[in-house]
Design a protein around this motif. Structure first.
Motif, PDB file in Angstrom:
ATOM      1  N   GLU A 193       0.832  -1.207   0.000  1.00 14.95           N
ATOM      2  CA  GLU A 193       0.000   0.000   0.000  1.00 14.95           C
ATOM      3  C   GLU A 193       0.867   1.259   0.000  1.00 14.95           C
ATOM      4  O   GLU A 193       0.572   2.231  -0.693  1.00 14.95           O
ATOM      5  CB  GLU A 193      -0.932   0.004   1.214  1.00 14.95           C
ATOM      6  N   PHE A 194       1.948   1.228   0.780  1.00 12.60           N
ATOM      7  CA  PHE A 194       2.824   2.396   0.823  1.00 12.60           C
ATOM      8  C   PHE A 194       3.614   2.543  -0.476  1.00 12.60           C
ATOM      9  O   PHE A 194       3.876   3.655  -0.926  1.00 12.60           O
ATOM     10  CB  PHE A 194       3.783   2.305   2.015  1.00 12.60           C
ATOM     11  N   ARG A 195       3.981   1.406  -1.097  1.00 15.41           N
ATOM     12  CA  ARG A 195       4.724   1.510  -2.346  1.00 15.41           C
ATOM     13  C   ARG A 195       3.833   1.985  -3.486  1.00 15.41           C
ATOM     14  O   ARG A 195       4.332   2.520  -4.470  1.00 15.41           O
ATOM     15  CB  ARG A 195       5.409   0.175  -2.658  1.00 15.41           C
ATOM     16  N   ARG A 196       2.536   1.804  -3.351  1.00 13.88           N
ATOM     17  CA  ARG A 196       1.633   2.402  -4.335  1.00 13.88           C
ATOM     18  C   ARG A 196       1.750   3.921  -4.287  1.00 13.88           C
ATOM     19  O   ARG A 196       1.758   4.598  -5.319  1.00 13.88           O
ATOM     20  CB  ARG A 196       0.188   1.980  -4.071  1.00 13.88           C
ATOM     21  N   VAL A 197       1.812   4.460  -3.078  1.00 13.24           N
ATOM     22  CA  VAL A 197       2.007   5.907  -2.934  1.00 13.24           C
ATOM     23  C   VAL A 197       3.368   6.301  -3.491  1.00 13.24           C
ATOM     24  O   VAL A 197       3.494   7.282  -4.236  1.00 13.24           O
ATOM     25  CB  VAL A 197       1.896   6.321  -1.448  1.00 13.24           C
ATOM     26  N   ALA A 198       4.392   5.538  -3.167  1.00 13.71           N
ATOM     27  CA  ALA A 198       5.746   5.861  -3.623  1.00 13.71           C
ATOM     28  C   ALA A 198       5.838   5.862  -5.140  1.00 13.71           C
ATOM     29  O   ALA A 198       6.548   6.688  -5.730  1.00 13.71           O
ATOM     30  CB  ALA A 198       6.740   4.855  -3.046  1.00 13.71           C
ATOM     31  N   SER A 199       5.106   4.960  -5.793  1.00 18.59           N
ATOM     32  CA  SER A 199       5.195   4.871  -7.252  1.00 18.59           C
ATOM     33  C   SER A 199       4.620   6.097  -7.948  1.00 18.59           C
ATOM     34  O   SER A 199       4.875   6.313  -9.137  1.00 18.59           O
ATOM     35  CB  SER A 199       4.477   3.613  -7.751  1.00 18.59           C
TER      36      SER A 199
END
Length: 253
Positions: free
Chosen positions: A182-188
Motif C-alpha cells: 500500500e505504501f509503495r503504491r504511494v511511492a510509485s
C-alpha cells in the motif's frame, strides 16, 4: 482406521484442539499421512483422541489455515499437496508494515532477495536473460504508468526470485515483497521514483547477464535500499502518525 494407530488419546482441555492438531502434524511429518491422503471422519478422529467433535473440528480448521489440510466435496478433509508456497502463504498475514518495522522489512528483504540473486547469477540461462531484458525495456516505457509498472515490477522480481531454484527462499521473498505494498503504491506516484526503479532493474539484469554473483548482489542491494527510502518517504507523505489508520482503511477497501 489404520491411519489412527499412532494417535494418543487426549483428555479434554482448553488446549485439546491444539494438541490434536500437533498430533496430526506429527503424522504428516513422519510420513504416516501423505499428500492427498483422506483423513478419517470427525467421528473417528474424536473417538481416537477421546475428545469431542467440536475439538476435532477446531483442530482441522487450524490445520486448514496453515495449508496442511483442505475440505473437499462431501465434507471430508484431505492432506494438501504440502507445497512450500501453500504452507508459507500465511506469513504475509502475520506482519503488518508500519513505521516501527519498515527497516526490519528492509533487512529481511536484503537477506532473502540479495541472497537469491547471488545464488541465481551463475545458474541463469540465455532464455531467461532475454525475457528479463524484455521486461526491463517494457519498464522504461511504463514509468508514466504507475499501475502498469507495478504489475511489471512484480513479474520481474518473481522471475528473478525463481532463478536460484530455492522454493523456500522464493516464497519467503515474495511474502516480504508483498508487505507494505500500500505504501509503495504511494511511492510509485512520486516524481522520478519509477525512472530510478527502471534503471535499477536494468543494472540487476545486466549483472545477471554477466553471471556475476557479486555484481548482481550489489545491484539488488542498491535497488532494495532505494525501495526502503521511498517507502519511508511515502509513509511520511501519508503522515507517519496516521499511517496505521490509513493502512487499515486501505486494506478494508
Amino acid at each position: 482406521m489404520e491411519k489412527l494407530d499412532r494417535i494418543i488419546p487426549l483428555q479434554r482441555s482448553p488446549a485439546a484442539a491444539e494438541r490434536v492438531a500437533n498430533q496430526l502434524l506429527e503424522l504428516v511429518r513422519s510420513g504416516n499421512l501423505k499428500a492427498g491422503d483422506v483423513l478419517p471422519s470427525e467421528n473417528d478422529l474424536a473417538a481416537a483422541f477421546q475428545v469431542s467433535r467440536p475439538v476435532v473440528r477446531e483442530a482441522l480448521r487450524g490445520l486448514a489455515i496453515m495449508g496442511v489440510v483442505e475440505s473437499r466435496q462431501g465434507g471430508r478433509c484431505y492432506v494438501t499437496n504440502l507445497e512450500v508456497s501453500r504452507l508459507l502463504a500465511p506469513l504475509q498475514f502475520v506482519i503488518s508494515l508500519d513505521e516501527s518495522n519498515v527497516n526490519a522489512l528492509h533487512e529481511a528483504r536484503l537477506i532473502n532477495e540479495v541472497g537469491l540473486v547471488r545464488l541465481g547469477a551463475p545458474k541463469i540461462d540465455d532464455a531467461t536473460i532475454t525475457r528479463l531484458r524484455e521486461m526491463v525495456s517494457a519498464g522504461y516505457s511504463l514509468t508514466k504508468d504507475p499501475v502498469g509498472f507495478r504489475v511489471l515490477d512484480l513479474e520481474l522480481h518473481q522471475s528473478i526470485m525463481k532463478i536460484a531454484g530455492n522454493p523456500v527462499m522464493e516464497v519467503v521473498a515474495l511474502s516480504l515483497y508483498e508487505l507494505g505494498m500500500e505504501f509503495r503504491r504511494v511511492a510509485s506516484e512520486m516524481t522520478n521514483v519509477l525512472d530510478r526503479s527502471a534503471a535499477e532493474h536494468d543494472a540487476i539484469v545486466e549483472a545477471l547477464a554477466l553471471r556475476d554473483p557479486d555484481a548482481a548482489a550489489a545491484a539488488m542491494r542498491s535497488h532494495l535500499t532505494s525501495i526502503n527510502r521511498t517507502t519511508l518517504e511515502a509513509m511520511q507523505r501519508v503522515g507517519a502518525s496516521d499511517s496505521k489508520t490509513w493502512l487499515a482503511k486501505m486494506q478494508s477497501t
